[in-house]
Scaffold this motif. Structure first.
Motif, PDB file in Angstrom:
ATOM      1  N   THR A 131       1.432  -2.861  61.811  1.00 24.79           N
ATOM      2  CA  THR A 131       1.681  -1.424  61.778  1.00 24.79           C
ATOM      3  C   THR A 131       3.050  -1.149  61.178  1.00 24.79           C
ATOM      4  O   THR A 131       3.982  -1.957  61.306  1.00 24.79           O
ATOM      5  CB  THR A 131       1.618  -0.802  63.179  1.00 24.79           C
ATOM      6  N   ALA A 132       3.166  -0.001  60.540  1.00 28.80           N
ATOM      7  CA  ALA A 132       4.443   0.462  60.001  1.00 28.80           C
ATOM      8  C   ALA A 132       4.477   1.977  60.131  1.00 28.80           C
ATOM      9  O   ALA A 132       3.461   2.654  59.922  1.00 28.80           O
ATOM     10  CB  ALA A 132       4.616   0.048  58.540  1.00 28.80           C
ATOM     11  N   ARG A 154      -5.629  -4.088  60.606  1.00 31.80           N
ATOM     12  CA  ARG A 154      -6.115  -4.981  61.648  1.00 31.80           C
ATOM     13  C   ARG A 154      -6.767  -6.190  61.004  1.00 31.80           C
ATOM     14  O   ARG A 154      -7.838  -6.095  60.405  1.00 31.80           O
ATOM     15  CB  ARG A 154      -7.114  -4.259  62.558  1.00 31.80           C
ATOM     16  N   ALA A 155      -6.074  -7.331  61.107  1.00 29.98           N
ATOM     17  CA  ALA A 155      -6.609  -8.585  60.590  1.00 29.98           C
ATOM     18  C   ALA A 155      -7.429  -9.277  61.679  1.00 29.98           C
ATOM     19  O   ALA A 155      -7.612  -8.741  62.780  1.00 29.98           O
ATOM     20  CB  ALA A 155      -5.472  -9.482  60.110  1.00 29.98           C
ATOM     21  N   ARG A 181     -12.622  -0.134  57.773  1.00 29.78           N
ATOM     22  CA  ARG A 181     -12.535  -0.114  59.223  1.00 29.78           C
ATOM     23  C   ARG A 181     -11.260  -0.779  59.716  1.00 29.78           C
ATOM     24  O   ARG A 181     -10.843  -0.552  60.846  1.00 29.78           O
ATOM     25  CB  ARG A 181     -13.754  -0.804  59.828  1.00 29.78           C
ATOM     26  N   ARG A 182     -10.632  -1.576  58.870  1.00 26.95           N
ATOM     27  CA  ARG A 182      -9.436  -2.300  59.276  1.00 26.95           C
ATOM     28  C   ARG A 182      -8.139  -1.595  58.898  1.00 26.95           C
ATOM     29  O   ARG A 182      -7.076  -1.897  59.435  1.00 26.95           O
ATOM     30  CB  ARG A 182      -9.430  -3.702  58.650  1.00 26.95           C
ATOM     31  N   THR A 183      -8.199  -0.646  57.974  1.00 25.84           N
ATOM     32  CA  THR A 183      -6.988  -0.055  57.409  1.00 25.84           C
ATOM     33  C   THR A 183      -6.985   1.458  57.587  1.00 25.84           C
ATOM     34  O   THR A 183      -8.009   2.111  57.376  1.00 25.84           O
ATOM     35  CB  THR A 183      -6.877  -0.394  55.907  1.00 25.84           C
ATOM     36  N   SER A 184      -5.835   2.000  57.959  1.00 19.52           N
ATOM     37  CA  SER A 184      -5.676   3.455  58.054  1.00 19.52           C
ATOM     38  C   SER A 184      -4.254   3.834  57.644  1.00 19.52           C
ATOM     39  O   SER A 184      -3.297   3.116  57.946  1.00 19.52           O
ATOM     40  CB  SER A 184      -5.960   3.948  59.474  1.00 19.52           C
ATOM     41  N   ILE A 185      -4.128   4.963  56.961  1.00 18.27           N
ATOM     42  CA  ILE A 185      -2.838   5.476  56.501  1.00 18.27           C
ATOM     43  C   ILE A 185      -2.808   6.973  56.757  1.00 18.27           C
ATOM     44  O   ILE A 185      -3.781   7.680  56.464  1.00 18.27           O
ATOM     45  CB  ILE A 185      -2.617   5.196  55.004  1.00 18.27           C
ATOM     46  N   GLU A 186      -1.698   7.446  57.307  1.00 17.70           N
ATOM     47  CA  GLU A 186      -1.512   8.878  57.534  1.00 17.70           C
ATOM     48  C   GLU A 186      -0.113   9.272  57.074  1.00 17.70           C
ATOM     49  O   GLU A 186       0.867   8.627  57.439  1.00 17.70           O
ATOM     50  CB  GLU A 186      -1.696   9.216  59.011  1.00 17.70           C
ATOM     51  N   ALA A 187      -0.002  10.316  56.261  1.00 18.11           N
ATOM     52  CA  ALA A 187       1.286  10.743  55.719  1.00 18.11           C
ATOM     53  C   ALA A 187       1.361  12.266  55.728  1.00 18.11           C
ATOM     54  O   ALA A 187       0.368  12.945  55.431  1.00 18.11           O
ATOM     55  CB  ALA A 187       1.484  10.207  54.307  1.00 18.11           C
TER      56      ALA A 187
END
Length: 316
Positions: free
Chosen positions: A252-253, A245-246, A221-227
């Protein structure tokens, strides 16, 4: 000395607005004695004219921006030889419509422009129409979207570097499919057209398909990656966006390759102000005080292209 004021609307959900204005007076002594006045304005507004249907957005900015990334990056108060006053404005009415759980639709018209001081670039005025239809909550595993946009940009000073007027048109279909609760395949197919008004620039007209494909992954729920990777009229494209999200912060990057022109850049990028406040460093896009005990320690600029280069060109 920099006197200024900030006005902000309160008490209304349907009408919101903020205006922040500063007038900086600079007196220089020593090698070159001179005096200057610089204006800084950040304004934005929003109104819901008809509940859940008709809306309007408006923005205006005035700032001193870099003319070239190759010369002095100093603030205009220190060295204004590589700075120019840049103004931008935008007003955009739009409508939204929800078709139950099937789809959400939006249609928008935007009138915007950019004005450049010291004749560093041509003043631009643009008219844009856009429309989109995206899948609603009924589509759980398979989501889709259709969007269309047409933007006509008029060069009002074609004598500066030639006529850069052009029209940019796109149509796209996007699809996504959830293989699992955490992993989704995403893709896009479309077409792009670029048409220049000038006969000299007509060789750069484009009529090309575009596509991209990739994935979206949310391991928690805290981490997401899209490529994604794909191809557009200017070549291969790559993008990646990551977010974490800590407990007390959000990290974010992102890296995105896209096309833009100088009138769009001035609406979204500009000067940021760094304030040293008790126990922390704050960054704002307004040059107004952020609270008691805060001291302005510096400014920094977004990486914008040279103001002398008002073209439709790839940037990252």
């Amino acid at each position: 000395m920099t006197p200024g004021f900030t006005l902000q609307s309160q008490g209304s959900r349907r009408v919101q607005g903020t205006i922040a204005y500063d007038l900086s007076g600079v007196a220089r002594f020593g090698g070159g004695d001179d005096n200057d006045l610089y204006h800084t304005l950040n304004a934005n507004g929003y109104a819901e004219l008809i509940e859940d249907f008709l809306f309007i957005d408006a923005t205006a900015r005035v700032s001193q921006e870099l003319i070239s990334l190759l010369d002095s990056p100093a603030d205009a108060g220190i060295n204004d030889s590589n700075r120019a006053t840049v103004s931008s404005y935008s007003i955009s009415p739009y409508v939204k419509k929800r078709f139950g759980t099937f789809a959400d639709a939006q249609a928008r018209y935007t009138f915007s422009g950019a004005i450049f001081g010291e004749d560093v670039s041509s003043n631009l005025v643009s008219n844009e129409l856009s429309a989109s239809l995206v899948s609603g909550t009924r589509f759980a595993d398979l989501n889709w979207g259709l969007d269309y946009s047409y933007r006509d940009v008029v060069d009002q000073d074609s004598g500066i570097g030639g006529d850069t007027s052009y029209a940019y048109e796109t149509v796209n279909l996007s699809l996504g499919y959830a293989l699992t609760r955490k992993f989704r395949l995403i893709g896009n197919v479309g077409h792009e057209w670029v048409t220049y008004d000038s006969a000299l620039a007509a060789a750069n007209d484009r009529d090309d398909p575009s596509w991209s494909a990739g994935f979206a992954w949310s391991p928690s729920r805290r981490t997401s990656i899209e490529a994604t990777m794909g191809e557009r009229f200017f070549g291969n494209t790559y993008s990646i966006q990551a977010s974490y999200r800590a407990r007390d912060s959000v990290w974010t990057a992102s890296y995105v390759e896209d096309v833009n022109d100088i009138s769009q850049v001035t609406l979204t990028e500009g000067t940021e102000y760094l304030w040293l406040c008790p126990g922390k460093l704050q960054i704002t896009t307004f040059r107004n005080r952020t609270g008691s005990g805060c001291i302005l320690v510096g400014t920094r600029d977004a990486l914008i292209p040279s103001l002398a280069d008002a073209c439709l060109c790839p940037r990252s």
